[in-house]
Design an enzyme around this catalytic site. Structure first.
Site, mmCIF file in Angstrom:
data_model
loop_
_atom_site.group_PDB
_atom_site.id
_atom_site.type_symbol
_atom_site.label_atom_id
_atom_site.label_comp_id
_atom_site.label_asym_id
_atom_site.label_seq_id
_atom_site.Cartn_x
_atom_site.Cartn_y
_atom_site.Cartn_z
ATOM 1 N N SER A 146 -16.211 -8.686 45.969
ATOM 2 C CA SER A 146 -16.615 -8.634 44.613
ATOM 3 C C SER A 146 -17.183 -7.008 44.359
ATOM 4 O O SER A 146 -17.215 -6.376 45.184
ATOM 5 C CB SER A 146 -17.530 -9.291 43.404
ATOM 6 O OG SER A 146 -18.030 -9.386 42.690
ATOM 7 N N TYR A 159 -24.506 -13.659 41.242
ATOM 8 C CA TYR A 159 -23.303 -13.160 42.197
ATOM 9 C C TYR A 159 -23.798 -12.101 42.507
ATOM 10 O O TYR A 159 -23.131 -12.379 44.313
ATOM 11 C CB TYR A 159 -22.666 -13.544 40.505
ATOM 12 C CG TYR A 159 -21.192 -12.873 40.658
ATOM 13 C CD1 TYR A 159 -20.685 -13.455 41.042
ATOM 14 C CD2 TYR A 159 -20.520 -11.375 40.892
ATOM 15 C CE1 TYR A 159 -18.852 -13.952 41.221
ATOM 16 C CE2 TYR A 159 -19.402 -11.577 41.136
ATOM 17 C CZ TYR A 159 -18.495 -13.197 41.349
ATOM 18 O OH TYR A 159 -17.040 -12.691 41.966
#
Ligand code: NAP
Ligand code: GCO
Length: 266
Positions: A146, A159
């Site tokens: 990510s 996250y």
């Protein structure tokens, strides 16, 4: 180098959480390059939905129900896939969740849930497929990282911790199994229009664009959200023999976000 080095004919690819979204787009790309597609999802209804979508795309995929955080279930499914389809050549650790909660409001349990799916599960699934790859004498593992493998932002502490950890798990698998002809790389997608990011793109009550939507377009030199299909080419490359010397690398497919300081004020 020959163009056939970019093909995946005869290869079996397991893509986790690939009923829709990024996993589905990557699987479609790999099928177009010749791979046999195997995917899992957490619920039967999602697997059924995925199977129908693959069929509509003209792909004969094999779908399994499996929660990637459950080590016993993962081992069982990988053994079943090896028996029913064959030994896995390519693994894409795609299944993932996000919880957007300010850190002071997030419980330790919520933090652990995100780490469990986004970091522990890639460890569990990689561990399950590695023995087959070692026996076969080659293997490709692609971890879906990510922007948050590099950057932080408000509300995504769990996250970002998981995706930062996934970047290092990628480098460690490369370090530990490189000499067995296994390449483990990551793809770091930018902001992709999928159900996971739908809340960030919702229209406001007055019909205007969500402020986050405008913020992301301004932060992206491409000036737009990316489409899941745009990740397929990089994924096929990292799954193919054309990338056999690429190992432990994170390929950011972000429309230029990480290269850009942002628009100067007018
Ligand atoms: P998505 O639309 O939410 O799809 C993720 C899939 O994983 C869903 O089918 C989901 O099932 C499944 N899943 C979740 N937990 C699971 C579990 N424990 N076991 C098996 N399957 C599970 O997400 P996406 O946007 O396509 O993202 C795919 C990956 O790319 C994720 O790792 C995400 O973090 C990453 N990523 C996304 C973006 C983006 O902008 N969209 C950018 C960078 C990275 P449910 O529907 O039941 O949850
Ligand atoms: C967020 C987003 C991101 C993206 C993606 C960026 O809330 O900032 O959901 O984290 O999904 O991972 O690469």
């Amino acid at each position: 180098m020959e163009m056939k080095d970019f093909r995946l004919d005869g290869k079996i690819a397991l893509i986790t959480g690939a009923s829709y979204g990024i996993g589905f787009a990557i699987a479609k790309g790999m099928a177009a390059a010749g791979a046999t597609i195997v995917f899992n999802d957490i619920k039967q209804e999602l697997v059924d939905k995925g199977l129908a979508a693959y069929e509509e795309a003209g792909i004969k995929a094999h779908g399994y129900v499996c929660d990637v955080t459950n080590e016993a279930a993962v081992n069982e499914i990988v053994a079943k896939i090896e028996k029913e389809v064959g030994v896995i050549d390519i693994l894409v650790n795609n299944a993932g969740i996000i919880k957007r909660i300010p850190m002071l409001e997030m419980t330790a349990d919520q933090f652990r849930q995100v780490i469990d799916v986004d970091l522990n599960a890639p460890f569990i699934v990689s561990k399950a497929v590695l023995p087959g790859m070692i026996k076969k004498g080659h293997g490709k593992i692609i971890n879906i990282c990510s922007m948050m493998s590099e950057l932080g932002r408000e509300t995504v502490s769990a996250y970002a911790s998981a995706k930062g950890g996934l970047k290092m798990l990628t480098r460690n698998i490369c370090s530990e199994y490189g000499e067995m002809n296994i390449q483990c790389n990551g793809i770091g997608p930018g902001y992709i229009a999928t159900p996971q990011t739908a809340p960030l793109r919702e229209r406001q009550a007055d019909g205007s664009r969500h402020p986050f939507d405008q913020f992301i377009c301004a932060k992206t030199p491409a000036g737009r959200w990316l489409e899941a299909d745009e990740l397929a080419g990089p994924a096929v490359f990292l799954a193919s023999d054309a990338s056999n010397a690429v190992n432990g690398h994170i390929l950011y497919v972000d429309g230029g976000i990480l290269a850009y300081i942002g628009k100067q004020p007018k």
